[in-house]
Design an enzyme around this catalytic site. Structure first.
Site, short mmCIF file in Angstrom:
data_model
loop_
_atom_site.label_atom_id
_atom_site.label_comp_id
_atom_site.label_asym_id
_atom_site.label_seq_id
_atom_site.Cartn_x
_atom_site.Cartn_y
_atom_site.Cartn_z
N ASP A 69 39.32 19.45 -19.70
CA ASP A 69 40.53 20.16 -19.29
C ASP A 69 40.20 21.26 -18.27
O ASP A 69 39.13 21.87 -18.33
CB ASP A 69 41.18 20.79 -20.53
CG ASP A 69 42.65 21.13 -20.30
OD1 ASP A 69 43.19 20.76 -19.24
OD2 ASP A 69 43.25 21.77 -21.18
N HIS B 210 40.18 17.51 -9.60
CA HIS B 210 39.84 16.23 -10.23
C HIS B 210 38.59 15.63 -9.58
O HIS B 210 37.73 15.06 -10.26
CB HIS B 210 41.01 15.26 -10.14
CG HIS B 210 42.23 15.70 -10.91
ND1 HIS B 210 42.17 16.03 -12.25
CD2 HIS B 210 43.51 15.86 -10.53
CE1 HIS B 210 43.38 16.37 -12.66
NE2 HIS B 210 44.20 16.29 -11.64
N LEU C 92 22.66 5.03 -23.83
CA LEU C 92 23.81 5.88 -24.09
C LEU C 92 25.05 5.01 -23.97
O LEU C 92 25.14 4.19 -23.07
CB LEU C 92 23.88 7.03 -23.07
CG LEU C 92 25.16 7.90 -23.11
CD1 LEU C 92 25.13 8.84 -24.31
CD2 LEU C 92 25.30 8.70 -21.82
#
Length: 262
Positions: free
Chosen positions: A28, A45, A139
């Site tokens: 956020d 962004h 991962l």
């Protein structure tokens, strides 16, 4: 029915370790980061994608096995259309640029969420990336896109009823967990939300039952390896009781091995 071999925190006591096995993050603050710099929201962004690269690298270096990122919620369609369009294009560009790098680094890529509203080209790119990286195990990077926790639970219930309508009312928690979109990963140990808000916003409602929650005012584009270490340090100071008392935890062999925290 899908099979999940991971321990449910409400059914048994999961293994704990000093480094979280699974970290889930709500990224956020991109728009606010841009506004503070007198830039358009979309610039935040774009900078946020760079922060994603750094956090992936930091998680691998610290031995985190699963990283789940909330990229676009089912409620984010309410944002201005031009911002939504930019986010879709950014997702596509990022996939094109990053998939080979993820694969070379042994990262498995997954996307969870309702992809029915996405462009067919984007869905095809997602599926190809998942297929390419399916065997990687260094991962597991999961991106939640057009995702909502309530949606995930409802689609799991509907899938169970479709597979076994005769068993309505008799399903177990384990059977429901096996049908969830995140059935391939253990429950998150640590949940991080950047940007100063303190809520989980319909993210992994089922899986966060016993996660340690960490909230920071740091805006996502500024969240780096040092910020991740601060979050992990906070996690390591928590007493993970899973319904037990502190006295029980101090007496358990697993607590002795992990120093009573994890």
């Amino acid at each position: 029915m899908a099979d999940s071999s991971f321990t449910s925190s409400t059914r048994a006591i999961p293994e704990v370790s000093a480094v979280p096995r699974h970290i889930a993050i709500i990224m956020d603050g991109n728009g606010r980061w841009a506004r503070k710099r007198m830039m358009p929201r979309v610039a935040g962004h774009t900078r946020g994608v760079e922060a994603v690269r750094g956090v992936i690298r930091a998680c691998m270096e610290r031995g985190v096995a699963y990283l789940t990122l909330f990229a676009f919620s089912s409620e984010n369609w309410r944002r201005p259309p031009d911002e939504v369009s930019f986010l879709m294009q950014l997702f596509m560009r990022s996939l094109q640029k990053e998939v080979d790098r993820l694969h070379k680094n042994g990262i498995r890529f997954r996307v969870i969420g309702d992809l029915s509203r996405f462009d067919a080209k984007l869905v095809d790119m997602i599926r190809r990336a998942e297929e390419l990286t399916a065997a990687n195990d260094r991962l597991t990077l999961t991106v939640a896109a057009n995702y909502g926790g309530r949606w995930e639970i409802l689609q799991a219930v509907n899938r169970m009823l479709e597979l076994h309508p005769e068993r309505s009312g008799e399903f177990t928690e384990d059977e429901l967990a096996a049908e969830l979109a995140m059935n391939y990963a253990p429950e998150p140990d640590l949940f991080i939300r950047t940007g100063g808000e303190q809520r989980i916003s319909n993210f992994l409602l089922w899986q966060l039952a016993y996660a340690e929650l960490y909230f920071t005012d740091t805006l996502w584009p500024d969240f780096d390896a040092q910020a991740l270490d601060t979050a992990i340090a906070s996690y390591q100071r928590r007493e993970r009781r899973f319904g037990r008392t502190s006295e029980q935890l101090q007496k358990s062999p697993s607590a002795a091995e992990s120093g009573g925290h994890a």
